[in-house]
Design a protein around this motif. Sequence first.
Motif, mmCIF file in Angstrom:
data_model
loop_
_atom_site.group_PDB
_atom_site.id
_atom_site.type_symbol
_atom_site.label_atom_id
_atom_site.label_comp_id
_atom_site.label_asym_id
_atom_site.label_seq_id
_atom_site.Cartn_x
_atom_site.Cartn_y
_atom_site.Cartn_z
ATOM 1 N N ALA A 30 0.833 -1.208 0.000
ATOM 2 C CA ALA A 30 0.000 0.000 0.000
ATOM 3 C C ALA A 30 0.868 1.258 0.000
ATOM 4 N N ARG A 34 1.130 4.118 -3.154
ATOM 5 C CA ARG A 34 0.977 5.566 -2.948
ATOM 6 C C ARG A 34 2.262 6.307 -3.285
ATOM 7 N N ILE A 166 -3.593 6.017 4.269
ATOM 8 C CA ILE A 166 -3.792 4.609 3.932
ATOM 9 C C ILE A 166 -4.661 4.100 5.072
ATOM 10 N N THR A 167 -5.855 3.638 4.731
ATOM 11 C CA THR A 167 -6.836 3.241 5.737
ATOM 12 C C THR A 167 -6.975 1.720 5.780
ATOM 13 N N THR A 169 -9.586 0.169 5.075
ATOM 14 C CA THR A 169 -10.330 -0.162 3.852
ATOM 15 C C THR A 169 -9.375 -0.317 2.672
ATOM 16 N N ASP A 170 -8.387 0.588 2.566
ATOM 17 C CA ASP A 170 -7.391 0.479 1.497
ATOM 18 C C ASP A 170 -6.654 -0.859 1.586
#
Length: 189
Positions: A30, A34, A166-167, A169-170
């Motif tokens: 992740a 990004r 960055i969550t 959910t991500d």
Amino acid sequence: MRTIAISGYKAHELGIFDQKHKGIYYIKKAIENRLRTLVEEGVEWVIISGQLGVELWAAEVVIALKAEYPQVQLAVLTPFLQQEERWQDATKQYYQEILNQADFVDSITKRAYDNPAQLRQKNEFIIAKADALLLLYDEDKPGSPTYYLDIAKKRQANEDFPIFFITPTDLDLLVQEEQHEHVDSEWDV
């Protein structure tokens, strides 16, 4: 935007207690996704404080991306001297390997730990030096990243200071994508 600070949870806040935990792969992936976009948009420096967990995993990503993007550089600005002093030997070795590959390493307070204000000063200093913040963060589980976020929001209230998240959910979507690709590749045989 040329400089971005990256932070997030300490490993233990995520329930990660060894470097073989499968969640680290997804967190690093992740961050890489990004960071690739940000580097292609002009980011040249990534700043971390060398905190165990998301920050050191981000450092690993930056170091790996250097092969593809030689212009990207890693700065490790520790809050105080010898922050690794009480860490286990294997963790110290891992940390030292990161420091050895960083482009710039320094301590903000130039002395060993003597009070919690050094951690606040570190957060303020790094947010002041960066043009943006990338934070692995869950609003439902505040934890240590909240300190960075509060300072970043104060700066954002007065000037253009992007905060990227960055969550969970991500991360869930990334896991699903990877699992879907794995299933698809099994059918390609």
